[in-house]
Write a protein that holds these residues in place. Sequence first.
Motif, PDB file in Angstrom:
ATOM      1  N   VAL A 157       8.465   3.658   2.358  1.00  0.00           N
ATOM      2  CA  VAL A 157       9.381   2.876   1.517  1.00  0.00           C
ATOM      3  C   VAL A 157       8.651   2.355   0.285  1.00  0.00           C
ATOM      4  O   VAL A 157       9.199   2.334  -0.819  1.00  0.00           O
ATOM      5  CB  VAL A 157      10.017   1.723   2.330  1.00  0.00           C
ATOM      6  CG1 VAL A 157      10.712   0.722   1.419  1.00  0.00           C
ATOM      7  CG2 VAL A 157      10.993   2.275   3.360  1.00  0.00           C
ATOM      8  N   ASN A 158       7.394   1.925   0.463  1.00  0.00           N
ATOM      9  CA  ASN A 158       6.604   1.430  -0.675  1.00  0.00           C
ATOM     10  C   ASN A 158       6.486   2.491  -1.762  1.00  0.00           C
ATOM     11  O   ASN A 158       6.567   2.184  -2.953  1.00  0.00           O
ATOM     12  CB  ASN A 158       5.208   1.002  -0.218  1.00  0.00           C
ATOM     13  CG  ASN A 158       5.211  -0.270   0.602  1.00  0.00           C
ATOM     14  OD1 ASN A 158       6.203  -0.991   0.664  1.00  0.00           O
ATOM     15  ND2 ASN A 158       4.093  -0.549   1.243  1.00  0.00           N
ATOM     16  N   LEU A 159       6.276   3.737  -1.349  1.00  0.00           N
ATOM     17  CA  LEU A 159       6.176   4.830  -2.313  1.00  0.00           C
ATOM     18  C   LEU A 159       7.487   4.998  -3.068  1.00  0.00           C
ATOM     19  O   LEU A 159       7.489   5.114  -4.304  1.00  0.00           O
ATOM     20  CB  LEU A 159       5.801   6.135  -1.600  1.00  0.00           C
ATOM     21  CG  LEU A 159       5.793   7.382  -2.475  1.00  0.00           C
ATOM     22  CD1 LEU A 159       4.692   7.314  -3.532  1.00  0.00           C
ATOM     23  CD2 LEU A 159       5.634   8.634  -1.613  1.00  0.00           C
ATOM     24  N   ARG A 217      10.526   1.982  -9.573  1.00  0.00           N
ATOM     25  CA  ARG A 217      10.236   0.863 -10.485  1.00  0.00           C
ATOM     26  C   ARG A 217       9.333   1.258 -11.650  1.00  0.00           C
ATOM     27  O   ARG A 217       8.963   0.416 -12.458  1.00  0.00           O
ATOM     28  CB  ARG A 217       9.616  -0.290  -9.698  1.00  0.00           C
ATOM     29  CG  ARG A 217      10.629  -0.941  -8.755  1.00  0.00           C
ATOM     30  CD  ARG A 217      10.055  -2.091  -7.998  1.00  0.00           C
ATOM     31  NE  ARG A 217       9.752  -3.231  -8.873  1.00  0.00           N
ATOM     32  CZ  ARG A 217       9.218  -4.368  -8.442  1.00  0.00           C
ATOM     33  NH1 ARG A 217       8.936  -4.514  -7.154  1.00  0.00           N
ATOM     34  NH2 ARG A 217       8.960  -5.341  -9.279  1.00  0.00           N
ATOM     35  N   GLY A 218       8.951   2.521 -11.717  1.00  0.00           N
ATOM     36  CA  GLY A 218       8.136   2.963 -12.839  1.00  0.00           C
ATOM     37  C   GLY A 218       6.643   2.883 -12.612  1.00  0.00           C
ATOM     38  O   GLY A 218       5.860   2.999 -13.553  1.00  0.00           O
ATOM     39  N   VAL A 219       6.234   2.713 -11.381  1.00  0.00           N
ATOM     40  CA  VAL A 219       4.807   2.681 -11.033  1.00  0.00           C
ATOM     41  C   VAL A 219       4.299   4.117 -10.999  1.00  0.00           C
ATOM     42  O   VAL A 219       4.938   4.999 -10.440  1.00  0.00           O
ATOM     43  CB  VAL A 219       4.609   1.996  -9.665  1.00  0.00           C
ATOM     44  CG1 VAL A 219       3.169   2.121  -9.194  1.00  0.00           C
ATOM     45  CG2 VAL A 219       5.049   0.543  -9.731  1.00  0.00           C
ATOM     46  N   PRO A 239       0.839  -1.209   0.000  1.00  0.00           N
ATOM     47  CA  PRO A 239       0.000   0.000   0.000  1.00  0.00           C
ATOM     48  C   PRO A 239       0.868   1.250   0.000  1.00  0.00           C
ATOM     49  O   PRO A 239       1.956   1.264   0.570  1.00  0.00           O
ATOM     50  CB  PRO A 239      -0.811  -0.131   1.294  1.00  0.00           C
ATOM     51  CG  PRO A 239      -0.020  -1.034   2.171  1.00  0.00           C
ATOM     52  CD  PRO A 239       0.721  -1.972   1.251  1.00  0.00           C
ATOM     53  N   LEU A 240       0.347   2.288  -0.656  1.00  0.00           N
ATOM     54  CA  LEU A 240       1.088   3.549  -0.742  1.00  0.00           C
ATOM     55  C   LEU A 240       0.110   4.706  -0.848  1.00  0.00           C
ATOM     56  O   LEU A 240      -1.091   4.508  -1.017  1.00  0.00           O
ATOM     57  CB  LEU A 240       2.060   3.523  -1.925  1.00  0.00           C
ATOM     58  CG  LEU A 240       1.527   3.137  -3.305  1.00  0.00           C
ATOM     59  CD1 LEU A 240       0.734   4.246  -3.959  1.00  0.00           C
ATOM     60  CD2 LEU A 240       2.690   2.746  -4.216  1.00  0.00           C
ATOM     61  N   ASP A 241       0.660   5.910  -0.766  1.00  0.00           N
ATOM     62  CA  ASP A 241      -0.149   7.129  -0.860  1.00  0.00           C
ATOM     63  C   ASP A 241      -0.272   7.510  -2.332  1.00  0.00           C
ATOM     64  O   ASP A 241       0.709   7.942  -2.945  1.00  0.00           O
ATOM     65  CB  ASP A 241       0.527   8.244  -0.073  1.00  0.00           C
ATOM     66  CG  ASP A 241      -0.270   9.542  -0.074  1.00  0.00           C
ATOM     67  OD1 ASP A 241      -0.984   9.817  -1.061  1.00  0.00           O
ATOM     68  OD2 ASP A 241      -0.159  10.299   0.906  1.00  0.00           O
ATOM     69  N   PRO A 242      -1.464   7.365  -2.937  1.00  0.00           N
ATOM     70  CA  PRO A 242      -1.592   7.643  -4.369  1.00  0.00           C
ATOM     71  C   PRO A 242      -1.399   9.112  -4.718  1.00  0.00           C
ATOM     72  O   PRO A 242      -0.884   9.433  -5.784  1.00  0.00           O
ATOM     73  CB  PRO A 242      -3.005   7.172  -4.707  1.00  0.00           C
ATOM     74  CG  PRO A 242      -3.753   7.238  -3.423  1.00  0.00           C
ATOM     75  CD  PRO A 242      -2.744   6.930  -2.360  1.00  0.00           C
ATOM     76  N   GLY A 243      -1.788  10.015  -3.823  1.00  0.00           N
ATOM     77  CA  GLY A 243      -1.598  11.437  -4.096  1.00  0.00           C
ATOM     78  C   GLY A 243      -0.132  11.788  -4.262  1.00  0.00           C
ATOM     79  O   GLY A 243       0.248  12.515  -5.186  1.00  0.00           O
ATOM     80  N   GLN A 244       0.700  11.247  -3.375  1.00  0.00           N
ATOM     81  CA  GLN A 244       2.138  11.482  -3.496  1.00  0.00           C
ATOM     82  C   GLN A 244       2.701  10.809  -4.737  1.00  0.00           C
ATOM     83  O   GLN A 244       3.571  11.362  -5.414  1.00  0.00           O
ATOM     84  CB  GLN A 244       2.867  10.995  -2.248  1.00  0.00           C
ATOM     85  CG  GLN A 244       2.604  11.861  -1.037  1.00  0.00           C
ATOM     86  CD  GLN A 244       3.532  11.516   0.112  1.00  0.00           C
ATOM     87  OE1 GLN A 244       4.719  11.319  -0.084  1.00  0.00           O
ATOM     88  NE2 GLN A 244       2.973  11.441   1.306  1.00  0.00           N
ATOM     89  N   LEU A 245       2.194   9.612  -5.038  1.00  0.00           N
ATOM     90  CA  LEU A 245       2.661   8.906  -6.234  1.00  0.00           C
ATOM     91  C   LEU A 245       2.348   9.716  -7.485  1.00  0.00           C
ATOM     92  O   LEU A 245       3.215   9.911  -8.349  1.00  0.00           O
ATOM     93  CB  LEU A 245       2.010   7.528  -6.322  1.00  0.00           C
ATOM     94  CG  LEU A 245       2.395   6.687  -7.543  1.00  0.00           C
ATOM     95  CD1 LEU A 245       3.867   6.288  -7.494  1.00  0.00           C
ATOM     96  CD2 LEU A 245       1.504   5.456  -7.640  1.00  0.00           C
TER      97      LEU A 245
END
Length: 198
Positions: A158-160, A166-168, A37-43
């Motif tokens: 770390v996930n973010l 990795r290009g996500v 899981p990660l923060d999509p807004g930051q991504l």
Amino acid sequence: MAHIDYFFSVVSPYVYLAGQRLEAIAAQFDATVDYKPLDPGQLFGRTGGVAFADRHDSRKAYRLQDIQRQARKYGQVLNVQPQYWPVNAAPASYAIISAQRAGGGDLGALVHGLARACWAENRDISDDAVIRDLLAQSGFDPDVADRGMLAAAETYAVNLEEAVSRGVFGVPFYAVGKELFWGQDRLEDLALHLAGAL
């Protein structure tokens, strides 16, 4: 044995609409899944995306049509304007990370349960009682959400960083080594890749 890294956020309607098809695919091909899981807004901000609130009206209108079509296609209940959205996904994400470390339950069911709670059940997935209830329903000790909170917060960050490196650039995103699949509508392609047909 194949391994799938799953980058996602339970606040995404497309994560909800994915259902548990990822888990079915993983079982079919005896693949392991690492939930990230990660923060999509930051991504989005780091990879050239635009936050939902800042998107052009035509993009918002298309998304509304698309999520309703996808819900009908897969026979899922969908509330297009959830009572608790946008919502802080961090508490639910920390619980997922802690549950994955602890083991003993059905992580796919927990992830889908949290997304369903947001997008079909009008439940506040930032609320501790809701998180604890869904942990229990998925076979985890509800207290797991209270343990390792700092470590879970660190893993969330770390996930973010891993996703960006990795290009996500969106969610849901599935990675098998360097092969990347964006969106729940690419799960069939993921399965074909695991079968060696794509």
